[in-house]
Scaffold this motif. Structure first.
Motif, PDB file in Angstrom:
ATOM      1  N   ARG A 220       0.816  -1.215   0.000  1.00 40.26           N
ATOM      2  CA  ARG A 220       0.000   0.000   0.000  1.00 40.26           C
ATOM      3  C   ARG A 220       0.848   1.264   0.000  1.00 40.26           C
ATOM      4  NH1 ARG A 220      -4.996  -1.624   4.138  1.00 40.26           N
ATOM      5  NH2 ARG A 220      -5.566  -3.545   3.008  1.00 40.26           N
ATOM      6  N   THR A 221       1.940   1.246   0.760  1.00 36.44           N
ATOM      7  CA  THR A 221       2.814   2.422   0.753  1.00 36.44           C
ATOM      8  C   THR A 221       3.393   2.642  -0.641  1.00 36.44           C
ATOM      9  OG1 THR A 221       3.373   2.067   3.082  1.00 36.44           O
ATOM     10  CG2 THR A 221       4.845   3.483   1.800  1.00 36.44           C
ATOM     11  N   GLY A 222       3.750   1.545  -1.309  1.00 33.74           N
ATOM     12  CA  GLY A 222       4.257   1.645  -2.677  1.00 33.74           C
ATOM     13  C   GLY A 222       3.232   2.225  -3.628  1.00 33.74           C
ATOM     14  N   TRP A 223       1.961   1.864  -3.436  1.00 32.02           N
ATOM     15  CA  TRP A 223       0.901   2.412  -4.286  1.00 32.02           C
ATOM     16  C   TRP A 223       0.741   3.914  -4.044  1.00 32.02           C
ATOM     17  CZ3 TRP A 223      -1.112   1.588  -8.646  1.00 32.02           C
ATOM     18  CH2 TRP A 223      -2.375   2.079  -9.027  1.00 32.02           C
ATOM     19  N   GLY A 224       0.843   4.317  -2.781  1.00 31.69           N
ATOM     20  CA  GLY A 224       0.790   5.748  -2.482  1.00 31.69           C
ATOM     21  C   GLY A 224       1.949   6.498  -3.120  1.00 31.69           C
ATOM     22  N   ILE A 225       3.139   5.893  -3.107  1.00 24.70           N
ATOM     23  CA  ILE A 225       4.295   6.519  -3.754  1.00 24.70           C
ATOM     24  C   ILE A 225       4.061   6.624  -5.256  1.00 24.70           C
ATOM     25  CG2 ILE A 225       6.742   6.205  -4.301  1.00 24.70           C
ATOM     26  CD1 ILE A 225       7.029   4.869  -1.534  1.00 24.70           C
ATOM     27  N   ALA A 226       3.483   5.580  -5.858  1.00 27.38           N
ATOM     28  CA  ALA A 226       3.224   5.599  -7.304  1.00 27.38           C
ATOM     29  C   ALA A 226       2.277   6.733  -7.678  1.00 27.38           C
ATOM     30  CB  ALA A 226       2.645   4.258  -7.748  1.00 27.38           C
ATOM     31  N   LEU A 227       1.220   6.929  -6.887  1.00 23.86           N
ATOM     32  CA  LEU A 227       0.290   8.025  -7.157  1.00 23.86           C
ATOM     33  C   LEU A 227       0.977   9.379  -6.987  1.00 23.86           C
ATOM     34  CD1 LEU A 227      -2.947   6.678  -5.398  1.00 23.86           C
ATOM     35  CD2 LEU A 227      -2.393   6.642  -7.840  1.00 23.86           C
ATOM     36  N   ALA A 228       1.843   9.474  -5.976  1.00 24.14           N
ATOM     37  CA  ALA A 228       2.566  10.726  -5.764  1.00 24.14           C
ATOM     38  C   ALA A 228       3.536  10.998  -6.904  1.00 24.14           C
ATOM     39  CB  ALA A 228       3.313  10.670  -4.432  1.00 24.14           C
ATOM     40  N   VAL A 229       4.183   9.954  -7.420  1.00 23.04           N
ATOM     41  CA  VAL A 229       5.122  10.120  -8.529  1.00 23.04           C
ATOM     42  C   VAL A 229       4.392  10.556  -9.792  1.00 23.04           C
ATOM     43  CG1 VAL A 229       6.603   8.810 -10.114  1.00 23.04           C
ATOM     44  CG2 VAL A 229       6.938   8.613  -7.653  1.00 23.04           C
ATOM     45  N   GLN A 230       3.183  10.032 -10.010  1.00 24.33           N
ATOM     46  CA  GLN A 230       2.406  10.486 -11.167  1.00 24.33           C
ATOM     47  C   GLN A 230       2.127  11.981 -11.065  1.00 24.33           C
ATOM     48  OE1 GLN A 230      -1.751   9.204 -11.588  1.00 24.33           O
ATOM     49  NE2 GLN A 230      -1.363   8.819 -13.765  1.00 24.33           N
ATOM     50  N   THR A 231       1.802  12.430  -9.866  1.00 22.36           N
ATOM     51  CA  THR A 231       1.548  13.847  -9.686  1.00 22.36           C
ATOM     52  C   THR A 231       2.831  14.664  -9.794  1.00 22.36           C
ATOM     53  OG1 THR A 231      -0.226  13.201  -8.184  1.00 22.36           O
ATOM     54  CG2 THR A 231       0.328  15.514  -8.243  1.00 22.36           C
ATOM     55  N   ALA A 232       3.969  14.083  -9.393  1.00 21.78           N
ATOM     56  CA  ALA A 232       5.256  14.765  -9.594  1.00 21.78           C
ATOM     57  C   ALA A 232       5.514  14.962 -11.086  1.00 21.78           C
ATOM     58  CB  ALA A 232       6.391  13.952  -8.967  1.00 21.78           C
TER      59      ALA A 232
ATOM     60  N   PRO B 196       9.275  -0.107 -12.414  1.00 24.69           N
ATOM     61  CA  PRO B 196       8.670   0.162 -13.730  1.00 24.69           C
ATOM     62  C   PRO B 196       7.377   0.967 -13.621  1.00 24.69           C
ATOM     63  CG  PRO B 196       9.320  -2.147 -13.552  1.00 24.69           C
ATOM     64  CD  PRO B 196       9.460  -1.549 -12.188  1.00 24.69           C
ATOM     65  N   LEU B 197       6.602   0.699 -12.575  1.00 24.92           N
ATOM     66  CA  LEU B 197       5.354   1.437 -12.401  1.00 24.92           C
ATOM     67  C   LEU B 197       5.628   2.911 -12.119  1.00 24.92           C
ATOM     68  CD1 LEU B 197       2.272   1.500 -12.145  1.00 24.92           C
ATOM     69  CD2 LEU B 197       2.551   0.959  -9.713  1.00 24.92           C
ATOM     70  N   LEU B 198       6.639   3.198 -11.289  1.00 22.43           N
ATOM     71  CA  LEU B 198       6.962   4.590 -10.979  1.00 22.43           C
ATOM     72  C   LEU B 198       7.363   5.346 -12.242  1.00 22.43           C
ATOM     73  CD1 LEU B 198       9.005   4.288  -7.648  1.00 22.43           C
ATOM     74  CD2 LEU B 198       6.587   4.842  -7.940  1.00 22.43           C
ATOM     75  N   PHE B 199       8.153   4.722 -13.100  1.00 17.99           N
ATOM     76  CA  PHE B 199       8.571   5.356 -14.348  1.00 17.99           C
ATOM     77  C   PHE B 199       7.361   5.637 -15.234  1.00 17.99           C
ATOM     78  CE2 PHE B 199      10.186   4.940 -18.769  1.00 17.99           C
ATOM     79  CZ  PHE B 199      11.034   6.039 -18.769  1.00 17.99           C
ATOM     80  N   ALA B 200       6.471   4.639 -15.358  1.00 18.23           N
ATOM     81  CA  ALA B 200       5.281   4.802 -16.195  1.00 18.23           C
ATOM     82  C   ALA B 200       4.347   5.872 -15.636  1.00 18.23           C
ATOM     83  CB  ALA B 200       4.540   3.464 -16.300  1.00 18.23           C
ATOM     84  N   MET B 201       4.176   5.912 -14.327  1.00 20.12           N
ATOM     85  CA  MET B 201       3.289   6.891 -13.713  1.00 20.12           C
ATOM     86  C   MET B 201       3.846   8.303 -13.877  1.00 20.12           C
ATOM     87  SD  MET B 201       0.557   5.394 -12.322  1.00 20.12           S
ATOM     88  CE  MET B 201      -0.080   5.864 -10.716  1.00 20.12           C
ATOM     89  N   PHE B 202       5.164   8.459 -13.782  1.00 23.40           N
ATOM     90  CA  PHE B 202       5.768   9.774 -13.951  1.00 23.40           C
ATOM     91  C   PHE B 202       5.522  10.297 -15.370  1.00 23.40           C
ATOM     92  CE2 PHE B 202       9.278  12.636 -14.996  1.00 23.40           C
ATOM     93  CZ  PHE B 202       9.232  13.524 -13.930  1.00 23.40           C
ATOM     94  N   LEU B 203       5.779   9.471 -16.377  1.00 19.86           N
ATOM     95  CA  LEU B 203       5.565   9.889 -17.761  1.00 19.86           C
ATOM     96  C   LEU B 203       4.088  10.190 -18.016  1.00 19.86           C
ATOM     97  CD1 LEU B 203       7.896   7.463 -19.765  1.00 19.86           C
ATOM     98  CD2 LEU B 203       8.295   9.860 -19.169  1.00 19.86           C
ATOM     99  N   SER B 204       3.213   9.395 -17.430  1.00 22.24           N
ATOM    100  CA  SER B 204       1.779   9.628 -17.574  1.00 22.24           C
ATOM    101  C   SER B 204       1.388  10.990 -17.000  1.00 22.24           C
ATOM    102  CB  SER B 204       0.997   8.516 -16.871  1.00 22.24           C
ATOM    103  OG  SER B 204      -0.376   8.810 -16.811  1.00 22.24           O
TER     104      SER B 204
END
Length: 413
Positions: free
Chosen positions: A251-263, A306-314
């Motif tokens: 869950r913490t990783g999912w929160g980081i992924a959402l934050a990275v998308q917003t970054a 890989p998810l963090l990279f994809a979320m950032f580009l998105s």
């Protein structure tokens, strides 16, 4: 002109403060609510029903919100809706913390929260042109989104920490406080009396807004594109995503992924403020294909990096489109009809989201999570490619900067 130039306007400063607090709160809410449902039942179907209830209310009342925003002071509407959002989130938090939460209760409160959001969205979107001079529209829209995304990053990060270490109930309680802060900020917006548009007959006003909406092919085609894109994202990221996260990187990783998308959105906002191509809408629409990457990552390689990279580009891509879309509407739609056009935009963009959220759970259980996510990615790419073929989307160009008070709007097909 610098990115910070719109902040010289006191009304604009109050607007961005309110929207930042509201987006901070809205980043916490779905994250905390999703894991409250997971803790309560663990059912993908229940999760889809609860998050879908909010979207359903958005769909049912968004036109009413647009009509209201074109008739009443928008800042007053926003004060009331943010206060109501705070109350509903406080009740949801109390139900989770005190142990009387149930799926029907959570779904019902989500429905109320969605209704409040439906009334506020057109007012918030159409308020920016009333707070800055026309030449600052692009910078103002980019700055609104930049600061709002800062709130989303903080919200997603805080939500992940609170849910992991304190529980979803406390995350929802903090969420209610943030909505109250947004309401206080909106109180500081002072607009001239001319903002209030005399009403005639509600149905006639809705018909007038519809005529304005359908008069431009690039408007309704992009809305149809986002009918698909938003439905797919709602199911993939609000329903299937938390389930994949719970079974893999946490869950913490999912929160980081959402934050990275917003970054990524923060970077996209900075780019959009400085890079304004003549065919701004064409570039923004094309970049939406990048939004398929998070679904591909979750489906093919459900690992955090890989998810963090994809979320950032998105996030970068979505922001390019969002600024281009707001500027295109605000330059080409008459101000007195802008909120109603925004409401038709939001109706079309949101109408399929409940379907996407409700069907995502059963699809993931019967067809598999990977197939559901990869199918969603294909739909995003296909819908975007079809819209790019339209001459109106390809041919729409930015207006030359004009002096405040000079005519600066025209129609384009």
């Amino acid at each position: 002109m610098t990115l910070l130039a719109p902040l010289r306007e006191a009304r604009f400063r109050a607007l961005v403060a309110g929207r930042t607090f509201a987006d901070f709160a809205n980043a916490v809410a779905p994250f905390a609510l999703a894991f409250a449902v997971v803790d309560l039942t663990g059912s993908a179907v229940d999760l889809g029903l609860v998050v879908g209830a909010r979207s359903l209310a958005n769909v049912l009342l968004i036109l009413f919100g647009g009509m209201l925003a074109d008739r009443l002071p928008r800042s007053v509407i926003l004060q009331g809706t943010e206060t109501a959002a705070a109350l509903t989130q406080a009740v949801i938090a109390a139900s989770v913390l005190c142990g009387f939460a149930s799926i029907p209760l959570l779904a019902g409160l989500s429905l109320v929260n969605g209704a409040v959001s439906a009334i506020s969205l057109p007012a918030a979107a159409s308020l920016t042109p009333l707070t800055v001079p026309t030449p600052l529209l692009a910078q103002a829209n980019a700055l609104v989104r930049l600061l709002s995304n800062t709130g989303r990053i903080a919200g997603a990060g805080l939500a992940g920490v609170l849910v992991a270490f304190a529980g979803s109930g406390w995350a929802l309680a903090g969420n209610a406080v943030l909505f109250l802060a947004a309401a206080v900020s909106y109180r500081r917006i002072r607009l001239p009396r001319g903002e209030r548009v005399p009403g005639s007959r509600p149905l006639a006003e809705l018909a007038e807004g519809w005529r304005e909406f359908r008069a431009r092919s690039w408007v309704w085609l992009v809305v149809l594109q986002f009918m698909v894109v938003n439905a797919v994202n709602a199911g993939a990221l609000l329903v299937v995503g938390p389930l994949v996260a719970d079974d893999t990187f946490g869950r913490t990783g999912w929160g980081i992924a959402l934050a990275v998308q917003t970054a990524g959105s923060l970077l996209g906002g900075l780019v959009a403020a400085r890079w304004q191509p003549r065919r701004m809408l064409l570039v923004g629409v094309a970049l939406i294909m990048v939004d398929a990457l998070p679904m591909l990552a979750l489906g093919e390689t459900p690992y955090l990096l890989p998810l963090l990279f994809a979320m950032f580009l998105s996030g970068v891509a979505i922001e390019q489109f969002s600024v281009a879309w707001d500027v295109s509407l605000q330059e080409n739609i008459p101000p007195a009809k802008l909120a109603r056009v925004y409401s038709y935009d939001m109706l079309g963009s949101f109408v399929a989201m409940p379907f996407g959220q409700i069907i995502a759970g059963p699809l993931a259980e019967h067809a598999g999570r990977e197939a559901t996510l990869l199918g969603g990615a294909a739909l995003v790419v296909g819908a975007t490619a079809l819209v790019l073929a339209n001459p109106g989307v390809r041919g729409l160009v930015r207006h030359a900067p004009v002096t405040p008070g000079a005519p600066g709007r025209s129609s384009a097909d």
